[in-house]
Design an enzyme around this catalytic site. Structure first.
Site, PDB file in Angstrom:
ATOM      1  N   GLU A 163      18.111  46.030  51.680  1.00 41.24           N
ATOM      2  CA  GLU A 163      19.176  47.074  51.961  1.00 41.24           C
ATOM      3  C   GLU A 163      19.232  48.151  50.537  1.00 41.24           C
ATOM      4  OE1 GLU A 163      23.226  49.163  51.836  1.00 41.24           O
ATOM      5  OE2 GLU A 163      22.459  47.951  50.276  1.00 41.24           O
ATOM      6  N   ASP A 221      30.028  44.820  53.595  1.00 38.52           N
ATOM      7  CA  ASP A 221      29.425  45.392  52.226  1.00 38.52           C
ATOM      8  C   ASP A 221      30.723  45.887  51.334  1.00 38.52           C
ATOM      9  OD1 ASP A 221      27.776  46.126  50.260  1.00 38.52           O
ATOM     10  OD2 ASP A 221      26.421  46.990  51.168  1.00 38.52           O
ATOM     11  N   HIS A 278      27.234  49.638  41.476  1.00 36.44           N
ATOM     12  CA  HIS A 278      25.757  49.543  41.144  1.00 36.44           C
ATOM     13  C   HIS A 278      25.665  49.457  39.275  1.00 36.44           C
ATOM     14  CE1 HIS A 278      23.713  51.065  44.907  1.00 36.44           C
ATOM     15  NE2 HIS A 278      24.534  50.008  45.261  1.00 36.44           N
TER      16      HIS A 278
HETATM   17 ZN   LIG Z   1      25.652  47.047  49.098  1.00 38.44          ZN
END
Ligand SMILES: [Zn+2]
Length: 366
Positions: A212, A235, A329
């Site tokens: 992904e 997600d 992230h």
């Molecule tokens: Zn993700």
């Protein structure tokens, strides 16, 4: 359920699995399923699939979450042993200096390192507010020479991730690496146990997917093969309950699972998901029945592999469902376990409601 979610999420966060290198994560999840007597299989890309057969007249459903995480790939090892890297996935460059990393050589042989940051005492006023670009980053493992680095198994192409760690915060909040999307993987595991015990319902394929963060296409291969009528992607939802995100929406940590009503990414890929109205109604009804607060998201700049899954065959009834998460992230993402529990219940309730009368077409009310 919260303690089990905490345990399982923590275990999954500590297993490195850069995009294209998800094998350790997959082995762990397959072993967990086996403990509960649930069979699973992997395709050639590495997607892990567990199928729960159900009513043949009802639409089939694929629920998926990605196992992979972002990180780096070794590009070059300098003569002095410092490592140059390429980014893999949407790595935030301004959150990289002084991070601890793990060079993934092989299970039990991984090598720790640090992303170097110029000594503060020598930093010029100009440099003080500059972000080092990824191609200029250097990683030091302490070996001191190219030969010594190579001797421990690091080579061009070796995957590197943030050093996996879990930092429990107050109450049910958890910080650490790759909550995106090991939290989704954890929810799917919990859902698998519930599906194994159900008495009736549609055929459900749970997929722990690959790639992904790399190209958003790993789940496409699984969907092509499984040919589901409905696809539900699990997600993160961008939490917006911090001062820096306040204008972007109304998604609060700890206030329950969320659905995305709109996602779009215009940079290069030009894709996104506008969910099928039947899927939205399914989730709204399930939330009401399970007495859950259902949050709503509409964001430009986010994209999941559902964008590609929805386009298969004659079209797949699709929706992004998820949990609020902060600091996406970075090496210290944050989620709330109560949202994962709510998300599990939401999915279980929604799946039980899919029967032969589920409207796959667009003829229903707006
Ligand atoms: Zn993700």
């Amino acid at each position: 359920m919260l303690e089990r979610l905490r345990q399982e999420l923590s275990t999954l966060m500590l297993i490195p699995g850069l995009s294209g290198h998800e094998d350790r994560v997959r082995r762990h999840i397959a072993a967990c399923l086996q403990v509960d007597g649930i069979d699973s299989r992997a395709d050639r890309l590495g997607n892990l699939i567990a199928t729960f057969d159900g009513d043949a007249e009802a639409p089939s459903v694929m629920v998926f979450a990605h196992m992979d995480q972002l990180g780096f790939i070794v590009r070059k090892i300098d003569d002095d042993g410092l490592i140059r890297v390429e980014r893999m996935g949407g790595v935030p460059e301004r959150a990289l200096a002084s991070q601890a990393v793990l060079c993934c050589v092989a299970e039990g042989k991984d090598v720790p390192g640090i992303i170097m940051n110029k000594a503060h005492h020598a930093t010029t006023p100009d440099e003080k507010y500059q972000v080092v670009h990824a191609p200029d980053l250097m990683i030091d493992t302490g070996h001191g020479s190219k030969a010594a680095v190579q001797a421990v198994g690091i080579a061009i192409g070796t995957p590197i991730v943030y050093r996996p760690h879990v930092l429990p915060l107050a109450g049910t909040r958890v910080a650490g690496t790759s909550i995106d999307d090991r939290a989704g993987c954890t929810v799917l595991l919990e859902l698998a146990r519930k599906l194994a015990k159900r008495k009736s319902g549609p055929t459900v394929h749970l997929v722990w997917s690959v790639l992904e963060e790399f190209n958003l296409r790993g789940a496409v291969v699984a969907a092509q093969n499984l040919d589901p009528d409905i696809a539900i992607q699990i997600d993160l939802m961008l939490a917006t309950d911090t001062p820096d995100m306040a204008d972007r929406g109304d998604m609060r940590l700890g206030k329950g699972p969320g659905i995305s009503l709109y996602s779009f990414h215009g940079r290069g890929t030009l894709n996104g998901v506008i969910p099928h109205p039947s899927a939205v109604r399914l989730m709204e009804k399930a939330a009401k029945r399970a007495k859950l607060n259902l949050q709503r998201s509409a964001q430009v700049g986010v994209l999941t592999d559902l964008s590609y899954v929805q386009l298969l065959g004659e079209g797949v009834v699709s929706i992004d469902v998820g949990f609020p998460m902060r600091h996406s992230h970075s090496s210290l993402e944050v989620c709330d376990l109560s949202d994962l529990a709510g998300l599990t219940t939401l999915l279980e309730t929604a799946l039980a409601d899919v029967d032969k009368n589920f409207p796959l077409n667009r003829n229903g009310p707006d």
